[in-house]
Scaffold this active site. Structure first.
Site, PDB file in Angstrom:
ATOM      1  N   HIS A 104       0.836  -1.202   0.000  1.00 41.13           N
ATOM      2  CA  HIS A 104       0.000   0.000   0.000  1.00 41.13           C
ATOM      3  C   HIS A 104       0.877   1.261   0.000  1.00 41.13           C
ATOM      4  O   HIS A 104       0.629   2.201  -0.765  1.00 41.13           O
ATOM      5  CB  HIS A 104      -0.920  -0.022   1.228  1.00 41.13           C
ATOM      6  CG  HIS A 104      -1.689   1.239   1.447  1.00 41.13           C
ATOM      7  ND1 HIS A 104      -2.972   1.437   0.966  1.00 41.13           N
ATOM      8  CD2 HIS A 104      -1.358   2.392   2.090  1.00 41.13           C
ATOM      9  CE1 HIS A 104      -3.390   2.645   1.304  1.00 41.13           C
ATOM     10  NE2 HIS A 104      -2.431   3.251   1.997  1.00 41.13           N
ATOM     11  N   GLU A 105       1.917   1.261   0.848  1.00 39.86           N
ATOM     12  CA  GLU A 105       2.792   2.428   0.922  1.00 39.86           C
ATOM     13  C   GLU A 105       3.566   2.616  -0.387  1.00 39.86           C
ATOM     14  O   GLU A 105       3.787   3.737  -0.836  1.00 39.86           O
ATOM     15  CB  GLU A 105       3.765   2.307   2.100  1.00 39.86           C
ATOM     16  CG  GLU A 105       3.082   2.291   3.472  1.00 39.86           C
ATOM     17  CD  GLU A 105       2.220   3.524   3.724  1.00 39.86           C
ATOM     18  OE1 GLU A 105       2.567   4.610   3.216  1.00 39.86           O
ATOM     19  OE2 GLU A 105       1.182   3.408   4.408  1.00 39.86           O
ATOM     20  N   HIS A 113       1.581   4.523  -2.698  1.00 40.87           N
ATOM     21  CA  HIS A 113       1.677   5.985  -2.527  1.00 40.87           C
ATOM     22  C   HIS A 113       2.916   6.537  -3.243  1.00 40.87           C
ATOM     23  O   HIS A 113       2.863   7.603  -3.843  1.00 40.87           O
ATOM     24  CB  HIS A 113       1.745   6.352  -1.044  1.00 40.87           C
ATOM     25  CG  HIS A 113       0.424   6.290  -0.327  1.00 40.87           C
ATOM     26  ND1 HIS A 113      -0.713   6.897  -0.824  1.00 40.87           N
ATOM     27  CD2 HIS A 113       0.062   5.718   0.845  1.00 40.87           C
ATOM     28  CE1 HIS A 113      -1.716   6.678   0.026  1.00 40.87           C
ATOM     29  NE2 HIS A 113      -1.278   5.967   1.036  1.00 40.87           N
ATOM     30  N   GLU A 147      -6.466   6.962  -1.089  1.00 35.70           N
ATOM     31  CA  GLU A 147      -6.289   5.729  -0.331  1.00 35.70           C
ATOM     32  C   GLU A 147      -6.779   4.512  -1.120  1.00 35.70           C
ATOM     33  O   GLU A 147      -6.134   3.463  -1.129  1.00 35.70           O
ATOM     34  CB  GLU A 147      -7.042   5.804   1.007  1.00 35.70           C
ATOM     35  CG  GLU A 147      -6.385   6.697   2.035  1.00 35.70           C
ATOM     36  CD  GLU A 147      -4.918   6.376   2.254  1.00 35.70           C
ATOM     37  OE1 GLU A 147      -4.512   5.207   2.087  1.00 35.70           O
ATOM     38  OE2 GLU A 147      -4.165   7.300   2.570  1.00 35.70           O
TER      39      GLU A 147
HETATM   40 ZN    ZN Z   1      -2.308   5.248   2.622  1.00 34.58          ZN
END
Ligand code: ZN
Length: 373
Positions: free
Chosen positions: A232-233, A236, A286
């Site tokens: 997930h990071e 980003h 997100e």
């Molecule tokens: Zn996040």
């Protein structure tokens, strides 16, 4: 008379902590353990950085603004206090920070005036994807340096994994990071920093590093949960979210700094570090990072549902504690995200974990010396 002792030196440029010999002669001489000259600080220029219990933390007017020396030996500290007439006068770093505040504020006003018409967020949206990746990396490195300087959250250290007993954990994390990084295929390498903090959090700086807090490692029940958070990071980083956020926070004053070569300008980086760490990205951002994580986990044969399950469990556990720094505070609407992840995964999910073996996962769990009760 010459007093000698040992200390820990930080050059203010890197996060490297160097064990040094200190000798008090005409100046305060700082030498490497191999005898190499590191610095000679005149006593008149020494300033004490207040508020560090049990040790004397020194900076030196006229040397690198973030360079500092930590001394634990009370006798040596006593000598230095006696010999340094200006130890507790406001030091130059503060003055220069104040100068910078003024300069950056001016730049911010100018940029706000210039870009008020277009709106900085919109502009940042357009700029971030166009920037070369090396700019993301420089932003990330600058913010990383500043965060380490202002947030010694683990007591002595920020990052764990370098003590002998922590090496196997570091190796396990490196192997997982490499697998994710290779599969992500970004033009820049992804660096993971294990942060010595019990706060359950993770955070991606522009162009990495990704901070993985020990609190989150301890809360994870499987390697796939750790991998899911990292994926997930990395999402980003891939989507340049941190860079966009940094540009929005600093506005074009950050670009001014870049042009002027003062990219690590203390004030702005601290401000942005704070903004990033308290950032609550929009749900759309997100969701995009979650979708990225699902795809990346699939690619490496991991369980793509693990992230959603982990989030939901953290949410339930953290409900009453609700620290403003925890992972969920910066990642809203957990139930909704878990549902979206499950839908995206469909029935094809539930891959059995091949992320790392039992021994490696145990080693990862003790990367910061294990859990503290
Ligand atoms: Zn996040």
């Amino acid at each position: 008379m010459t007093a000698t002792g040992t200390g820990v030196y930080f050059d203010g440029q890197t996060s490297l902590r160097q064990d040094v010999h200190v000798a008090l002669g005409a100046d305060l001489a700082i030498r490497g353990t191999d005898g190499r000259r590191i610095a000679d600080w005149p006593f008149a220029d020494l300033r004490e950085v207040p508020g560090v219990p049990g040790q004397l933390r020194l900076t030196c007017e006229g040397s690198a603004p973030l360079a500092r020396l930590d001394l634990r030996d009370p006798a040596l500290a006593e000598h230095i206090r006696a010999w340094s007439p200006n130890l507790n006068t406001a030091h130059v770093a503060e003055a220069s920070v104040q100068r910078r505040v003024v300069l950056w504020s001016l730049a911010a006003v100018v940029s706000a005036a210039l870009f008020g018409v277009y709106g900085v967020p919109a502009l940042a949206d357009q700029i971030a994807p166009l920037l070369p990746w090396s700019v993301d990396q420089r932003m990330g490195a600058a913010v990383d340096r500043q965060i380490r300087y202002v947030l010694p959250i683990g007591g002595d250290r920020f990052e764990c994994g370098d003590r002998p007993e922590e090496k196997p954990g570091r190796a396990a994390l490196d192997a997982l990071a490499k697998r994710l990084s290779d599969a992500a295929g970004l033009p820049i390498p992804i660096r993971i920093v294990a942060v010595d903090s019990d706060i359950p959090n993770a955070l991606a700086l522009p162009g990495s590093p990704v901070y993985l807090f020990n609190g989150l490692i301890q809360a994870a029940q499987s390697p796939d949960e750790v991998a899911g958070v990292l994926a997930h990071e990395i999402g980003h980083v891939a989507h340049r979210d941190g860079s966009r956020r940094t540009l929005q926070a600093g506005g074009t004053s950050f670009l001014f700094g870049f042009v002027l070569g003062d990219f690590a300008g203390g004030t702005v980086a601290i401000f942005i570090a704070r903004t990033l760490s308290e950032a609550s990205y929009s749900r759309a951002v997100e969701s995009a990072a979650d979708a990225y994580a699902v795809a990346l986990m699939r690619k490496i044969g991991g369980d793509p549902k693990a992230l959603g399950g982990f989030l939901a469990r953290l949410d339930a556990e953290e409900d009453d504690k609700g620290s403003p720094l925890d992972y969920l505070a910066s990642h809203p609407a957990t139930a909704e995200r878990k549902r979206a992840i499950d839908v995206a995964v469909g029935d094809a999910g539930d891959a059995s974990s091949t992320m790392m073996d039992e021994a490696s996962f145990r080693a990862l769990k003790s990367i910061c010396g294990g859990s503290r009760p």
